[in-house]
Design a protein around this motif. Sequence first.
Motif, PDB file in Angstrom:
ATOM      1  N   THR A   1      43.624  33.746  42.660  1.00 35.12           N
ATOM      2  CA  THR A   1      42.829  34.452  41.658  1.00 35.12           C
ATOM      3  C   THR A   1      43.573  35.719  41.290  1.00 35.12           C
ATOM      4  O   THR A   1      44.097  36.417  42.167  1.00 35.12           O
ATOM      5  CB  THR A   1      41.432  34.794  42.210  1.00 35.12           C
ATOM      6  OG1 THR A   1      40.762  33.572  42.570  1.00 35.12           O
ATOM      7  CG2 THR A   1      40.595  35.518  41.165  1.00 35.12           C
ATOM      8  N   PHE A   2      43.647  36.012  39.978  1.00 35.09           N
ATOM      9  CA  PHE A   2      44.331  37.217  39.517  1.00 35.09           C
ATOM     10  C   PHE A   2      43.633  37.742  38.276  1.00 35.09           C
ATOM     11  O   PHE A   2      42.897  37.020  37.603  1.00 35.09           O
ATOM     12  CB  PHE A   2      45.816  36.948  39.247  1.00 35.09           C
ATOM     13  CG  PHE A   2      46.092  35.746  38.391  1.00 35.09           C
ATOM     14  CD1 PHE A   2      46.081  35.834  37.014  1.00 35.09           C
ATOM     15  CD2 PHE A   2      46.358  34.518  38.983  1.00 35.09           C
ATOM     16  CE1 PHE A   2      46.338  34.712  36.228  1.00 35.09           C
ATOM     17  CE2 PHE A   2      46.618  33.392  38.207  1.00 35.09           C
ATOM     18  CZ  PHE A   2      46.604  33.495  36.826  1.00 35.09           C
ATOM     19  N   SER A   3      43.862  39.012  37.985  1.00 34.88           N
ATOM     20  CA  SER A   3      43.290  39.643  36.792  1.00 34.88           C
ATOM     21  C   SER A   3      43.900  39.027  35.540  1.00 34.88           C
ATOM     22  O   SER A   3      45.093  38.707  35.525  1.00 34.88           O
ATOM     23  CB  SER A   3      43.549  41.147  36.795  1.00 34.88           C
ATOM     24  OG  SER A   3      42.888  41.749  37.870  1.00 34.88           O
ATOM     25  N   ALA A   4      43.102  38.920  34.506  1.00 32.88           N
ATOM     26  CA  ALA A   4      43.550  38.303  33.253  1.00 32.88           C
ATOM     27  C   ALA A   4      44.330  39.310  32.411  1.00 32.88           C
ATOM     28  O   ALA A   4      43.927  39.710  31.331  1.00 32.88           O
ATOM     29  CB  ALA A   4      42.355  37.757  32.482  1.00 32.88           C
ATOM     30  N   THR A   5      45.481  39.710  32.943  1.00 30.60           N
ATOM     31  CA  THR A   5      46.406  40.572  32.218  1.00 30.60           C
ATOM     32  C   THR A   5      47.745  39.861  32.166  1.00 30.60           C
ATOM     33  O   THR A   5      48.014  38.977  32.988  1.00 30.60           O
ATOM     34  CB  THR A   5      46.583  41.934  32.920  1.00 30.60           C
ATOM     35  OG1 THR A   5      47.220  41.719  34.191  1.00 30.60           O
ATOM     36  CG2 THR A   5      45.253  42.654  33.100  1.00 30.60           C
ATOM     37  N   GLU A   6      48.588  40.256  31.232  1.00 29.08           N
ATOM     38  CA  GLU A   6      49.890  39.604  31.109  1.00 29.08           C
ATOM     39  C   GLU A   6      50.710  39.743  32.385  1.00 29.08           C
ATOM     40  O   GLU A   6      51.333  38.782  32.837  1.00 29.08           O
ATOM     41  CB  GLU A   6      50.661  40.182  29.921  1.00 29.08           C
ATOM     42  CG  GLU A   6      50.109  39.759  28.577  1.00 29.08           C
ATOM     43  CD  GLU A   6      50.921  40.302  27.414  1.00 29.08           C
ATOM     44  OE1 GLU A   6      52.141  40.535  27.579  1.00 29.08           O
ATOM     45  OE2 GLU A   6      50.335  40.485  26.339  1.00 29.08           O
ATOM     46  N   VAL A   7      50.711  40.921  32.972  1.00 29.64           N
ATOM     47  CA  VAL A   7      51.510  41.162  34.169  1.00 29.64           C
ATOM     48  C   VAL A   7      50.999  40.324  35.343  1.00 29.64           C
ATOM     49  O   VAL A   7      51.781  39.656  36.031  1.00 29.64           O
ATOM     50  CB  VAL A   7      51.521  42.672  34.530  1.00 29.64           C
ATOM     51  CG1 VAL A   7      52.137  42.907  35.898  1.00 29.64           C
ATOM     52  CG2 VAL A   7      52.244  43.460  33.463  1.00 29.64           C
TER      53      VAL A   7
ATOM     54  N   ILE B   1      44.265  32.034  27.719  1.00 32.41           N
ATOM     55  CA  ILE B   1      43.069  32.676  28.274  1.00 32.41           C
ATOM     56  C   ILE B   1      43.175  34.190  28.120  1.00 32.41           C
ATOM     57  O   ILE B   1      42.243  34.848  27.641  1.00 32.41           O
ATOM     58  CB  ILE B   1      42.869  32.282  29.751  1.00 32.41           C
ATOM     59  CG1 ILE B   1      42.552  30.795  29.860  1.00 32.41           C
ATOM     60  CG2 ILE B   1      41.756  33.124  30.386  1.00 32.41           C
ATOM     61  CD1 ILE B   1      42.632  30.224  31.263  1.00 32.41           C
ATOM     62  N   VAL B   2      44.316  34.745  28.510  1.00 39.05           N
ATOM     63  CA  VAL B   2      44.518  36.188  28.416  1.00 39.05           C
ATOM     64  C   VAL B   2      44.391  36.654  26.966  1.00 39.05           C
ATOM     65  O   VAL B   2      43.696  37.632  26.671  1.00 39.05           O
ATOM     66  CB  VAL B   2      45.885  36.590  29.009  1.00 39.05           C
ATOM     67  CG1 VAL B   2      46.198  38.066  28.730  1.00 39.05           C
ATOM     68  CG2 VAL B   2      45.922  36.318  30.509  1.00 39.05           C
ATOM     69  N   GLU B   3      45.044  35.947  26.034  1.00 42.88           N
ATOM     70  CA  GLU B   3      45.085  36.370  24.636  1.00 42.88           C
ATOM     71  C   GLU B   3      43.830  36.041  23.844  1.00 42.88           C
ATOM     72  O   GLU B   3      43.455  36.786  22.935  1.00 42.88           O
ATOM     73  CB  GLU B   3      46.287  35.732  23.940  1.00 42.88           C
ATOM     74  CG  GLU B   3      47.617  36.236  24.439  1.00 42.88           C
ATOM     75  CD  GLU B   3      48.787  35.523  23.791  1.00 42.88           C
ATOM     76  OE1 GLU B   3      48.615  34.929  22.704  1.00 42.88           O
ATOM     77  OE2 GLU B   3      49.867  35.538  24.385  1.00 42.88           O
TER      78      GLU B   3
ATOM     79  N   ASP C   1      36.379  43.120  28.141  1.00 42.32           N
ATOM     80  CA  ASP C   1      37.065  43.554  29.351  1.00 42.32           C
ATOM     81  C   ASP C   1      37.572  42.326  30.095  1.00 42.32           C
ATOM     82  O   ASP C   1      36.821  41.373  30.323  1.00 42.32           O
ATOM     83  CB  ASP C   1      36.124  44.341  30.261  1.00 42.32           C
ATOM     84  CG  ASP C   1      35.774  45.691  29.670  1.00 42.32           C
ATOM     85  OD1 ASP C   1      36.571  46.211  28.864  1.00 42.32           O
ATOM     86  OD2 ASP C   1      34.704  46.222  30.017  1.00 42.32           O
ATOM     87  N   ALA C   2      38.834  42.354  30.431  1.00 41.14           N
ATOM     88  CA  ALA C   2      39.413  41.223  31.151  1.00 41.14           C
ATOM     89  C   ALA C   2      38.765  41.099  32.525  1.00 41.14           C
ATOM     90  O   ALA C   2      38.432  42.085  33.168  1.00 41.14           O
ATOM     91  CB  ALA C   2      40.917  41.395  31.294  1.00 41.14           C
ATOM     92  N   ALA C   3      38.587  39.910  32.947  1.00 43.39           N
ATOM     93  CA  ALA C   3      38.054  39.620  34.270  1.00 43.39           C
ATOM     94  C   ALA C   3      39.139  38.871  35.030  1.00 43.39           C
ATOM     95  O   ALA C   3      40.316  39.145  34.849  1.00 43.39           O
ATOM     96  CB  ALA C   3      36.763  38.816  34.151  1.00 43.39           C
ATOM     97  N   ASP C   4      38.729  37.909  35.823  1.00 40.38           N
ATOM     98  CA  ASP C   4      39.691  37.166  36.630  1.00 40.38           C
ATOM     99  C   ASP C   4      39.927  35.765  36.083  1.00 40.38           C
ATOM    100  O   ASP C   4      39.089  35.207  35.367  1.00 40.38           O
ATOM    101  CB  ASP C   4      39.193  37.032  38.072  1.00 40.38           C
ATOM    102  CG  ASP C   4      39.254  38.350  38.827  1.00 40.38           C
ATOM    103  OD1 ASP C   4      40.048  39.228  38.436  1.00 40.38           O
ATOM    104  OD2 ASP C   4      38.510  38.495  39.808  1.00 40.38           O
TER     105      ASP C   4
END
Length: 140
Positions: A4-10, A47-49, A56-59
């Motif tokens: 599981t990770f945050s929905a950010t590009e990095v 998903i991220v985009e 707000d991005a979640a996981d």
Amino acid sequence: MDLTFSATEVQASSGIAYLSACLAEQGLQADRVGDVRFALAEAVNNIVEHAYSGVDAADIQVNCRLRKNTLDIEIIDTGQPMPDIKIPEAKAASVETARQDLPEGGFGWFLIRQLTSDVVYEREAGVNRLVLSFDFAEMS
């Protein structure tokens, strides 16, 4: 293999790299790891985009199930649903099309479908669930 990770590009890039390395360690052929990595990256980046666009991005949760000749990757998020609650149509661009007339997006779903043996999408109770399935020759 679950992650599981945050929905950010990095975070998405790091998660995809980690899962790809785990698959390679399990004996999956390098070219198939590349196919899986590419399809997974396309799906997660969508998903991220798109799913988390304007919110707000979640996981993002990714669950990998590796069996003798198959790999199923389940991707779960709580972002916006896909348009019409289905996987977008995906067509290859015509080789007759001038480069400046090519559409800006849409190639990802075409490539995901080419690299996978099956793709399933469901949305239930505000949760998106996408499963990418891959068939491959027996691992060494």
